[in-house]
Design a protein around this motif. Structure first.
Motif, PDB file in Angstrom:
ATOM      1  N   UNK A  39      12.174   3.954   0.701  1.00  0.00           N
ATOM      2  CA  UNK A  39      12.246   5.122   1.589  1.00  0.00           C
ATOM      3  C   UNK A  39      11.189   6.154   1.222  1.00  0.00           C
ATOM      4  N   UNK A  40      10.938   6.335  -0.070  1.00  0.00           N
ATOM      5  CA  UNK A  40       9.893   7.254  -0.501  1.00  0.00           C
ATOM      6  C   UNK A  40       8.530   6.791   0.015  1.00  0.00           C
ATOM      7  N   UNK A  41       8.245   5.504  -0.110  1.00  0.00           N
ATOM      8  CA  UNK A  41       6.967   4.979   0.365  1.00  0.00           C
ATOM      9  C   UNK A  41       6.837   5.138   1.880  1.00  0.00           C
ATOM     10  N   UNK A  42       7.906   4.914   2.606  1.00  0.00           N
ATOM     11  CA  UNK A  42       7.868   5.086   4.063  1.00  0.00           C
ATOM     12  C   UNK A  42       7.670   6.553   4.441  1.00  0.00           C
ATOM     13  N   UNK A  43       8.358   7.430   3.754  1.00  0.00           N
ATOM     14  CA  UNK A  43       8.231   8.868   3.983  1.00  0.00           C
ATOM     15  C   UNK A  43       6.776   9.307   3.769  1.00  0.00           C
ATOM     16  N   UNK A  44       6.187   8.880   2.658  1.00  0.00           N
ATOM     17  CA  UNK A  44       4.816   9.256   2.353  1.00  0.00           C
ATOM     18  C   UNK A  44       3.820   8.553   3.267  1.00  0.00           C
ATOM     19  N   UNK A  45       4.188   7.380   3.780  1.00  0.00           N
ATOM     20  CA  UNK A  45       3.330   6.679   4.724  1.00  0.00           C
ATOM     21  C   UNK A  45       3.092   7.502   5.980  1.00  0.00           C
ATOM     22  N   UNK A  46       4.112   8.217   6.415  1.00  0.00           N
ATOM     23  CA  UNK A  46       3.952   9.105   7.565  1.00  0.00           C
ATOM     24  C   UNK A  46       2.947  10.206   7.286  1.00  0.00           C
ATOM     25  N   UNK A  47       3.009  10.770   6.078  1.00  0.00           N
ATOM     26  CA  UNK A  47       2.035  11.784   5.693  1.00  0.00           C
ATOM     27  C   UNK A  47       0.646  11.183   5.565  1.00  0.00           C
ATOM     28  N   UNK A  48       0.560   9.951   5.084  1.00  0.00           N
ATOM     29  CA  UNK A  48      -0.733   9.277   4.966  1.00  0.00           C
ATOM     30  C   UNK A  48      -1.409   9.168   6.329  1.00  0.00           C
ATOM     31  N   UNK A  49      -0.654   8.798   7.344  1.00  0.00           N
ATOM     32  CA  UNK A  49      -1.211   8.678   8.694  1.00  0.00           C
ATOM     33  C   UNK A  49      -1.722  10.035   9.177  1.00  0.00           C
ATOM     34  N   UNK A  50      -0.932  11.083   8.970  1.00  0.00           N
ATOM     35  CA  UNK A  50      -1.358  12.424   9.380  1.00  0.00           C
ATOM     36  C   UNK A  50      -2.619  12.861   8.639  1.00  0.00           C
ATOM     37  N   UNK A  51      -2.661  12.597   7.327  1.00  0.00           N
ATOM     38  CA  UNK A  51      -3.815  12.991   6.519  1.00  0.00           C
ATOM     39  C   UNK A  51      -5.068  12.235   6.953  1.00  0.00           C
ATOM     40  N   UNK A  52      -4.913  10.960   7.292  1.00  0.00           N
ATOM     41  CA  UNK A  52      -6.064  10.169   7.748  1.00  0.00           C
ATOM     42  C   UNK A  52      -6.623  10.741   9.049  1.00  0.00           C
ATOM     43  N   UNK A  53      -5.759  11.254   9.900  1.00  0.00           N
ATOM     44  CA  UNK A  53      -6.217  11.879  11.138  1.00  0.00           C
ATOM     45  C   UNK A  53      -6.927  13.202  10.862  1.00  0.00           C
ATOM     46  N   UNK A  54      -6.418  13.972   9.882  1.00  0.00           N
ATOM     47  CA  UNK A  54      -7.017  15.266   9.547  1.00  0.00           C
ATOM     48  C   UNK A  54      -8.294  15.130   8.723  1.00  0.00           C
ATOM     49  N   UNK A  55      -8.416  14.036   7.971  1.00  0.00           N
ATOM     50  CA  UNK A  55      -9.568  13.847   7.079  1.00  0.00           C
ATOM     51  C   UNK A  55     -10.224  12.493   7.337  1.00  0.00           C
ATOM     52  N   UNK A  56     -10.836  12.311   8.514  1.00  0.00           N
ATOM     53  CA  UNK A  56     -11.407  11.003   8.843  1.00  0.00           C
ATOM     54  C   UNK A  56     -12.550  10.582   7.919  1.00  0.00           C
ATOM     55  N   UNK A  57     -13.126  11.513   7.186  1.00  0.00           N
ATOM     56  CA  UNK A  57     -14.215  11.208   6.262  1.00  0.00           C
ATOM     57  C   UNK A  57     -13.707  10.644   4.929  1.00  0.00           C
ATOM     58  N   UNK A  58     -12.429  10.799   4.646  1.00  0.00           N
ATOM     59  CA  UNK A  58     -11.876  10.353   3.365  1.00  0.00           C
ATOM     60  C   UNK A  58     -11.714   8.833   3.357  1.00  0.00           C
TER      61      UNK A  58
END
Length: 98
Positions: A39-58
């Motif tokens: 559940x922790x990994x799934x929770x953070x996976x959602x944040x990962x998707x958002x961060x990838x959208x906000x930081x496409x250069x990363x």
């Protein structure tokens, strides 16, 4: 409620200004999800998707290590790590079947 929440779109920590999730937030999340690591990994996976959208250069690998990769580390290893993301080993350092 923690003060170590993400500040968007930079994904820095609102409590300590380190890259989010910072070491403090990681400890909090590990305790909160102690009995539910998937559940922790799934929770953070959602944040990962958002961060990838906000930081496409990363680089995708760096974002993965930052948001999800640490969840599989034993707590002792996590406490020794720094706020920066370690470099991934080069291809020459990996064992290849031959």
């Amino acid at each position: 409620m923690t003060t170590h929440g993400p500040v968007l779109p930079t994904w820095s920590c609102g409590g300590c200004d380190l890259p989010w999730p910072c070491p403090t937030r990681r400890r909090e999340l590990r305790a909160e999800y102690a009995d539910a690591p998937v559940s922790l990994a799934l929770y953070l996976g959602g944040y990962l998707v958002q961060a990838a959208e906000d930081m496409p250069w990363a680089p995708a690998g760096a974002l993965h290590r930052r948001f999800i990769g640490w969840t599989r580390q034993p707590l002792a290893v996590q406490q020794r790590s720094t706020a920066t993301v370690p470099a991934e080993p080069g291809r020459n350092g990996r064992h290849q079947a031959g």
